[in-house]
Design a protein around this motif. Sequence first.
Motif, PDB file in Angstrom:
ATOM      1  N   LYS A 214      65.262   6.637   8.867  1.00 56.85           N
ATOM      2  CA  LYS A 214      65.143   5.911  10.122  1.00 56.85           C
ATOM      3  C   LYS A 214      63.933   6.375  10.924  1.00 56.85           C
ATOM      4  O   LYS A 214      63.132   5.564  11.392  1.00 56.85           O
ATOM      5  N   ASP A 215      63.770   7.683  11.054  1.00 54.74           N
ATOM      6  CA  ASP A 215      62.658   8.225  11.842  1.00 54.74           C
ATOM      7  C   ASP A 215      61.317   7.830  11.222  1.00 54.74           C
ATOM      8  O   ASP A 215      60.346   7.535  11.938  1.00 54.74           O
ATOM      9  N   GLU A 219      58.494   5.524  12.968  1.00 51.24           N
ATOM     10  CA  GLU A 219      57.117   5.998  13.111  1.00 51.24           C
ATOM     11  C   GLU A 219      56.128   4.965  12.570  1.00 51.24           C
ATOM     12  O   GLU A 219      55.084   4.707  13.174  1.00 51.24           O
TER      13      GLU A 219
END
Length: 579
Positions: A214-215, A219
């Motif tokens: 997810k991160d 990004e």
Amino acid sequence: MQAVRKLSKYVKPYILFAIIAPVMMLIEVGMDLLQPTILKHIIDDGIAKGDTSYIVKMFGLMLATSLIGLIGGVGCSIYASRTAVNFSTDLRHDLYETITYFSNKSKDKFTLGKLVTNLTSDIEMLQRALTMLLKIFVRGPMMFIGAIVIVFITARELFPILLVVVPILAFFMYYFTALSGKLFYKVQKVVDLVNTKVQENLAGIRVIKAYNRKDHQIEQFANVNTQLMKRSMMADQIIGVLGPLTMFIVNLGIVAALWMGAIKVDNNTLQVGVILAFINYLMMVMHGLTSSSNVLIQLARAIPSAERIVKVLEEQTELTSPKNVDKHLINGSVTFENVHFSYVKETEAVLKNISFHVNAGETVGIIGMTGSGKSTLVKMLPRLFDVDRGVVKIDGRNIKDYDLQYLRAAVGYAPQKATLFSKTIAENLLYGKAEATEQDILEALAAANAQEFVDTLPARNEHVLTQGATNLSGGQKQRLAMARAFIRQPQLLILDDVTSAVDSISEKTIQNAITSKFAAATKFIVSSKISSIRHADQIFVMDDGQIVAQGTHEELLKTSPLYQEMARTQAEKGVTVGE
């Protein structure tokens, strides 16, 4: 501009509206141009001479011109909006229809993100540009020209100021308009990237969560979003400079007019009302140029959108139907003759020299390792793709000689990935047969062993599926996809690994229904499980895009090492391959 001309045909049905709108705007501009002159007479011929009756009469004239101008402005807005909205509606309809006929190759060429942008922001950009063209682009030049003419006639003493101010304004507006067009083209390209990234991430949200990425995806999106921010900010800032700059130049003109006017008033060669009228007309010149510039900027933004849309509309798909073809009854015999196919022409073929014949009513099982070409082979039958070399025949006729819609109407296809729409279960089944009755729906659900779970839903057949049918399990989606294929009662039934998420008991029920209800149909069943195809009249074993073995279940157990290996492996895993 060529793209704009090609899209002009969508305005023709509404040409009357497109003519009325500018005419109404001319009325409004004419009334606006009279206002400063009336004001000049009120000051110089009324107030200066103390003629109250004349002031009242001219005030009434000013009120009348304002009312007529209001009617003209409102009428222009109504008819311009009608033209632009109808234009965009028709264009969006044709664009969507064109996309629905695209082959997978064409969809990959444009990408889904770009196509979504075409259907949304690109058409919205064209609609806005057309509205401004019919309204403001008439108002701007007419106000600009009218104001200059009136100043030349009524305030010639101050006319030299316009000769200095207008060229400077025109230069800056031309420069900023050209620059903004290039900048907004770059903005649109980044919008495509944002749309593609959003669509990709939302479609794969479960995979992203499962792999805890997810991160990382946030990004990536932030990087694309930052690009859009920077390019949009640069474009908006360039446009933002134009307003204050033009106002500064106009203010210089006003100062010059007041200075020259004061001198001439002091010399009794000019009246005060003339100065006020000139300042008003100078503001009109500025607004005329500014509004014209805004339209040109909007057109500069719209032209790339028009070009993108025209490219989609003119895309030639290789999947075409012959004209005036006889629609012979399809019985279902299938022949492949030396068929080759690759998704990307420069790469190795996915199907290599495929040849076989299947009689009408037979059941064909297709099995092989992942990537062996099983799904690609059956996609040739409804012409989801066309072969690179070789011929596919149905009932002895080249498949390309059939009307495409007629051919597909004879095919019931349940793809490997069950695609359901955000409608009711009944409406999803009606995609297979629009005129199906309630009884047809019930029989199709029963044949796919789906009735058992549908009956447990509160609304049963009227249960509304979410987008992507995320409120159903994988097996439930597969069974509904099969039911949608069954309801057609097709001459060719294609089931592409649709029982992978179905339990063995349900699979047995489905196999019995296929045998009893679709005996006359030619059936192609793709599966990774031998138990799903062991009763087929013919089984094709595929490896590396080729049919490496062909025969019945019993024959292949004796003659095909690859089939024997798959049977042994599945038996070791507890998967039943025989009775």
